[in-house]
Design a protein around this motif. Structure first.
Motif, PDB file in Angstrom:
ATOM      1  N   ASP A 174      -7.356   9.973  18.946  1.00  0.00           N
ATOM      2  CA  ASP A 174      -7.171   9.248  17.744  1.00  0.00           C
ATOM      3  C   ASP A 174      -6.568   8.037  17.376  1.00  0.00           C
ATOM      4  OD1 ASP A 174      -7.702   8.808  14.987  1.00  0.00           O
ATOM      5  OD2 ASP A 174      -6.533  10.575  14.204  1.00  0.00           O
ATOM      6  N   PRO A 175      -7.473   7.003  17.369  1.00  0.00           N
ATOM      7  CA  PRO A 175      -6.793   5.606  17.247  1.00  0.00           C
ATOM      8  C   PRO A 175      -5.687   5.898  15.953  1.00  0.00           C
ATOM      9  CG  PRO A 175      -8.800   5.224  16.961  1.00  0.00           C
ATOM     10  CD  PRO A 175      -8.823   6.837  17.228  1.00  0.00           C
ATOM     11  N   LEU A 176      -5.972   6.354  15.122  1.00  0.00           N
ATOM     12  CA  LEU A 176      -5.291   6.396  13.782  1.00  0.00           C
ATOM     13  C   LEU A 176      -4.074   7.293  13.951  1.00  0.00           C
ATOM     14  CD1 LEU A 176      -8.051   5.890  11.317  1.00  0.00           C
ATOM     15  CD2 LEU A 176      -6.925   4.378  12.473  1.00  0.00           C
ATOM     16  N   ALA A 177      -3.793   8.068  14.804  1.00  0.00           N
ATOM     17  CA  ALA A 177      -3.024   9.259  14.953  1.00  0.00           C
ATOM     18  C   ALA A 177      -1.421   8.759  14.660  1.00  0.00           C
ATOM     19  CB  ALA A 177      -2.817   9.886  16.247  1.00  0.00           C
ATOM     20  N   LEU A 178      -0.997   7.740  14.962  1.00  0.00           N
ATOM     21  CA  LEU A 178       0.182   7.258  14.798  1.00  0.00           C
ATOM     22  C   LEU A 178       0.482   6.089  13.589  1.00  0.00           C
ATOM     23  CD1 LEU A 178       1.185   6.477  18.594  1.00  0.00           C
ATOM     24  CD2 LEU A 178       2.086   8.224  17.290  1.00  0.00           C
ATOM     25  N   LEU A 179      -0.609   6.047  12.870  1.00  0.00           N
ATOM     26  CA  LEU A 179      -0.465   5.224  11.780  1.00  0.00           C
ATOM     27  C   LEU A 179      -0.377   5.916  10.403  1.00  0.00           C
ATOM     28  CD1 LEU A 179      -3.362   2.633  12.346  1.00  0.00           C
ATOM     29  CD2 LEU A 179      -1.129   2.566  13.227  1.00  0.00           C
ATOM     30  N   ALA A 180       0.227   5.595   9.538  1.00  0.00           N
ATOM     31  CA  ALA A 180       0.230   5.885   8.216  1.00  0.00           C
ATOM     32  C   ALA A 180      -0.653   6.223   7.439  1.00  0.00           C
ATOM     33  CB  ALA A 180       1.404   5.255   7.324  1.00  0.00           C
ATOM     34  N   GLN A 181      -1.900   5.349   7.207  1.00  0.00           N
ATOM     35  CA  GLN A 181      -2.929   5.459   6.626  1.00  0.00           C
ATOM     36  C   GLN A 181      -2.791   5.896   5.255  1.00  0.00           C
ATOM     37  OE1 GLN A 181      -4.655   3.311   8.639  1.00  0.00           O
ATOM     38  NE2 GLN A 181      -6.381   4.796   8.648  1.00  0.00           N
ATOM     39  N   PRO A 182      -1.943   5.399   4.342  1.00  0.00           N
ATOM     40  CA  PRO A 182      -1.950   5.633   3.013  1.00  0.00           C
ATOM     41  C   PRO A 182      -3.353   5.581   2.279  1.00  0.00           C
ATOM     42  CG  PRO A 182      -0.884   3.707   3.263  1.00  0.00           C
ATOM     43  CD  PRO A 182      -1.207   4.043   4.581  1.00  0.00           C
ATOM     44  N   LEU A 183      -3.500   6.366   1.443  1.00  0.00           N
ATOM     45  CA  LEU A 183      -4.810   6.207   0.826  1.00  0.00           C
ATOM     46  C   LEU A 183      -4.638   5.384  -0.558  1.00  0.00           C
ATOM     47  CD1 LEU A 183      -7.915   6.866   0.251  1.00  0.00           C
ATOM     48  CD2 LEU A 183      -7.128   9.132  -0.836  1.00  0.00           C
ATOM     49  N   GLY A 184      -5.161   4.369  -0.720  1.00  0.00           N
ATOM     50  CA  GLY A 184      -4.973   3.678  -2.053  1.00  0.00           C
ATOM     51  C   GLY A 184      -6.071   4.017  -2.979  1.00  0.00           C
ATOM     52  N   VAL A 185      -6.160   3.508  -4.269  1.00  0.00           N
ATOM     53  CA  VAL A 185      -7.344   3.548  -4.968  1.00  0.00           C
ATOM     54  C   VAL A 185      -7.492   2.091  -5.771  1.00  0.00           C
ATOM     55  CG1 VAL A 185      -7.059   5.824  -5.721  1.00  0.00           C
ATOM     56  CG2 VAL A 185      -5.910   4.234  -7.015  1.00  0.00           C
ATOM     57  N   GLY A 186      -8.748   1.673  -6.099  1.00  0.00           N
ATOM     58  CA  GLY A 186      -9.271   0.663  -6.655  1.00  0.00           C
ATOM     59  C   GLY A 186     -10.271   0.897  -7.910  1.00  0.00           C
ATOM     60  N   GLY A 187     -10.371  -0.028  -8.766  1.00  0.00           N
ATOM     61  CA  GLY A 187     -11.172   0.288  -9.982  1.00  0.00           C
ATOM     62  C   GLY A 187     -11.980  -0.955 -10.249  1.00  0.00           C
ATOM     63  N   VAL A 188     -13.440  -0.897 -10.076  1.00  0.00           N
ATOM     64  CA  VAL A 188     -14.304  -1.895 -10.649  1.00  0.00           C
ATOM     65  C   VAL A 188     -14.492  -1.590 -11.958  1.00  0.00           C
ATOM     66  CG1 VAL A 188     -16.595  -2.815 -10.661  1.00  0.00           C
ATOM     67  CG2 VAL A 188     -15.799  -2.340  -8.500  1.00  0.00           C
ATOM     68  N   LEU A 189     -13.667  -2.265 -13.025  1.00  0.00           N
ATOM     69  CA  LEU A 189     -13.870  -2.073 -14.336  1.00  0.00           C
ATOM     70  C   LEU A 189     -14.914  -2.768 -14.963  1.00  0.00           C
ATOM     71  CD1 LEU A 189     -12.488  -0.811 -16.784  1.00  0.00           C
ATOM     72  CD2 LEU A 189     -10.909  -3.039 -16.929  1.00  0.00           C
ATOM     73  N   CYS A 190     -15.722  -2.448 -15.723  1.00  0.00           N
ATOM     74  CA  CYS A 190     -16.912  -2.997 -16.246  1.00  0.00           C
ATOM     75  C   CYS A 190     -16.885  -2.907 -17.878  1.00  0.00           C
ATOM     76  CB  CYS A 190     -18.250  -2.316 -15.725  1.00  0.00           C
ATOM     77  SG  CYS A 190     -19.782  -3.337 -16.603  1.00  0.00           S
ATOM     78  N   THR A 191     -16.858  -3.865 -18.599  1.00  0.00           N
ATOM     79  CA  THR A 191     -16.618  -3.912 -20.120  1.00  0.00           C
ATOM     80  C   THR A 191     -17.972  -3.405 -20.722  1.00  0.00           C
ATOM     81  OG1 THR A 191     -17.251  -6.378 -20.292  1.00  0.00           O
ATOM     82  CG2 THR A 191     -14.872  -5.804 -19.767  1.00  0.00           C
ATOM     83  N   ASP A 192     -17.929  -3.374 -21.991  1.00  0.00           N
ATOM     84  CA  ASP A 192     -18.816  -3.025 -22.770  1.00  0.00           C
ATOM     85  C   ASP A 192     -20.041  -3.904 -22.609  1.00  0.00           C
ATOM     86  OD1 ASP A 192     -20.255  -0.953 -24.538  1.00  0.00           O
ATOM     87  OD2 ASP A 192     -19.936  -2.298 -26.141  1.00  0.00           O
ATOM     88  N   ASP A 193     -19.868  -5.358 -22.609  1.00  0.00           N
ATOM     89  CA  ASP A 193     -20.895  -6.353 -22.505  1.00  0.00           C
ATOM     90  C   ASP A 193     -21.221  -6.802 -21.180  1.00  0.00           C
ATOM     91  OD1 ASP A 193     -18.376  -7.187 -22.435  1.00  0.00           O
ATOM     92  OD2 ASP A 193     -18.674  -9.132 -23.331  1.00  0.00           O
ATOM     93  N   GLY A 194     -20.920  -5.870 -20.262  1.00  0.00           N
ATOM     94  CA  GLY A 194     -21.565  -6.032 -18.824  1.00  0.00           C
ATOM     95  C   GLY A 194     -20.663  -6.864 -18.042  1.00  0.00           C
ATOM     96  N   GLN A 195     -19.291  -7.046 -18.391  1.00  0.00           N
ATOM     97  CA  GLN A 195     -18.325  -7.888 -17.279  1.00  0.00           C
ATOM     98  C   GLN A 195     -17.594  -7.319 -16.405  1.00  0.00           C
ATOM     99  OE1 GLN A 195     -18.711 -11.466 -17.410  1.00  0.00           O
ATOM    100  NE2 GLN A 195     -20.737 -10.925 -18.803  1.00  0.00           N
ATOM    101  N   SER A 289      -9.238   2.975   1.268  1.00  0.00           N
ATOM    102  CA  SER A 289      -8.925   2.946  -0.414  1.00  0.00           C
ATOM    103  C   SER A 289     -10.142   3.603  -0.955  1.00  0.00           C
ATOM    104  CB  SER A 289      -8.562   1.462  -0.623  1.00  0.00           C
ATOM    105  OG  SER A 289      -8.544   1.397  -2.051  1.00  0.00           O
ATOM    106  N   ALA A 290      -9.791   4.380  -1.867  1.00  0.00           N
ATOM    107  CA  ALA A 290     -11.004   4.900  -2.456  1.00  0.00           C
ATOM    108  C   ALA A 290     -11.277   3.979  -3.748  1.00  0.00           C
ATOM    109  CB  ALA A 290     -10.692   6.301  -3.168  1.00  0.00           C
ATOM    110  N   GLU A 291     -12.638   3.852  -3.581  1.00  0.00           N
ATOM    111  CA  GLU A 291     -12.880   2.591  -4.933  1.00  0.00           C
ATOM    112  C   GLU A 291     -13.833   3.211  -5.704  1.00  0.00           C
ATOM    113  OE1 GLU A 291     -11.221   0.077  -4.381  1.00  0.00           O
ATOM    114  OE2 GLU A 291     -10.938  -0.266  -2.337  1.00  0.00           O
ATOM    115  N   PHE A 292     -13.624   2.986  -7.040  1.00  0.00           N
ATOM    116  CA  PHE A 292     -14.116   3.705  -8.126  1.00  0.00           C
ATOM    117  C   PHE A 292     -15.019   2.533  -9.138  1.00  0.00           C
ATOM    118  CE2 PHE A 292     -10.642   6.504  -6.904  1.00  0.00           C
ATOM    119  CZ  PHE A 292     -11.212   7.750  -7.267  1.00  0.00           C
ATOM    120  N   TYR A 293     -15.671   3.189  -9.917  1.00  0.00           N
ATOM    121  CA  TYR A 293     -16.422   2.309 -10.906  1.00  0.00           C
ATOM    122  C   TYR A 293     -15.994   3.138 -12.004  1.00  0.00           C
ATOM    123  CZ  TYR A 293     -19.910   0.930 -14.325  1.00  0.00           C
ATOM    124  OH  TYR A 293     -20.663   0.331 -15.468  1.00  0.00           O
TER     125      TYR A 293
END
Length: 369
Positions: A174-195, A289-293
């Motif tokens: 497993d090439p990732l076995a020795l790596l930390a691989q911390p799971l991040g999060v990110g958010g695609v934030l969409c406003t009420d007027d579609g921005q 990184s887990a990406e959210f809407y």
């Protein structure tokens, strides 16, 4: 579309994204980084050197993404086992497991390489047929261990990351076995007027200073412990202290917390996060990184005013920018804005274009049909 800085590990396009009830976590020390005396010594050296220059650094615990299992998006016939989801254009295909399951190690060496698959015959995939069944059974299982920021700096962010990947492949398969691989999060934030909201990272942050990003950070194991009534120091936290549902809850709620702290938008204005998938940042050896809407009941003008007032983490960015949904859907490597995006933002854009998650939020608001 391919980009050497980022690739998509998994996407949830078959369901237009997943809600919290459709995701589960499997926790085990088996999913932690493999330890090695020479690697651990290297990590300590890197950490000592960094702290001497940046004494404010904090070694917080993080979740480590080891592997995942994604349900089939179609029923399997008796003669044809459920196959993997179709890859994104330019992405490697998921290789079939021996029994046809979509059990996958979190490996994607480049946007053109295949994601390697593992096997667990005890846990066959769930076949999704309708809205009610999606509610009844989780569609995605994330297999998580624990790691920390110090290990991340000494492995993924190390100049020897490529060497560690090679050793991991040779010694552990497993090439990732020795790596930390911390799971991040990110958010695609969409406003009420579609921005869609982008923020320009401060030059004082550790990575990607001056580039455009989405709000994001990390789910915190300590927050899970506190939610369970356990007061522990970071270095004392272990997998045995965790429970599955609170971990998933922290994964989903943490992205809203980051939006609140970085953009200064109140939690009461945010909709339920929809998980689009997981992207890999190849500038840090494939960190996931887990990406959210996340929808917002405020307009772009209201969000801009709140941002200018400053939130808890206002120092991490210098500017807020809005793009309409159509512009985000059309972003690619030919766009003048693309080089200004940091890898995490690029991964989120790729997932947004593929998953089209606004359909999931509409369905969740209307309920099952």
């Amino acid at each position: 579309m391919t980009d050497s800085e980022v690739s998509v590990l998994l996407h949830c396009a078959a369901w237009s994204g997943l809600l919290e009830s459709q995701v589960q976590a499997e926790l085990s020390e088996r999913f932690n980084r493999q330890t090695d005396p020479s690697v651990d010594h290297q990590i300590e050296e890197v950490w000592t050197a960094r702290v001497s220059k940046e004494p404010w650094l904090f070694n917080g615990s993080k979740f480590r993404l080891h592997s995942f299992r994604l349900a089939s998006s179609r029923p399997a016939s008796p003669k044809q086992p459920a196959g993997p989801q179709r890859p994104l254009p330019g992405e490697g295909e998921l290789k079939h497991c021996r029994n046809g399951e979509e059990e996958n190690l979190c490996v994607n060496d480049s946007p053109r390489d295949a994601i390697q698959s593992g096997v667990d015959e005890r846990n066959p995939p769930v076949k999704s047929k309708n809205w009610d069944e999606r509610e009844a059974a989780p569609l995605l299982t994330l297999r998580l261990g624990l790691t920390c920021y110090k290990d991340y700096l000494g492995t993924n962010w190390s100049r020897r990351a490529a060497e560690l990947r090679q050793r991991g492949e040779v010694e552990f398969g497993d090439p990732l076995a020795l790596l930390a691989q911390p799971l991040g999060v990110g958010g695609v934030l969409c406003t009420d007027d579609g921005q869609v909201v982008l923020i320009r990272r401060s030059q004082r942050v550790a990575e990607a200073g001056g580039l455009l990003d989405i709000p994001g950070g990390h789910p915190e194991p300590k927050a899970v412990c506190e939610r369970l009534g356990r007061r522990v120091r970071e270095e004392q936290i272990g997998v045995h202290m965790m429970q599955r549902r609170p971990v998933v809850s922290e994964l989903f709620s943490s992205v809203c917390g980051e939006i609140r702290d970085e953009v200064n938008v109140p939690l009461s204005s945010l909709g339920a996060p929809v998980l689009m998938g997981v992207a890999l940042n190849h500038t840090s050896a494939g960190r996931p990184s887990a990406e959210f809407y996340v929808s917002c009941s405020l307009t772009s003008d209201e969000v801009r005013r709140l941002y200018r007032k400053g939130g808890a983490e206002a120092s991490e960015s210098t500017e807020i920018i809005f793009l309409c949904k159509t512009e985000v859907m059309q972003l690619d490597r030919r766009s003048p804005l693309w080089p200004q995006l940091c890898p995490s933002a690029k991964g989120a854009v790729l997932l947004y274009q593929t998953v089209k998650p606004s359909r999931a939020t509409t369905a969740s608001e209307e309920g099952p049909r």
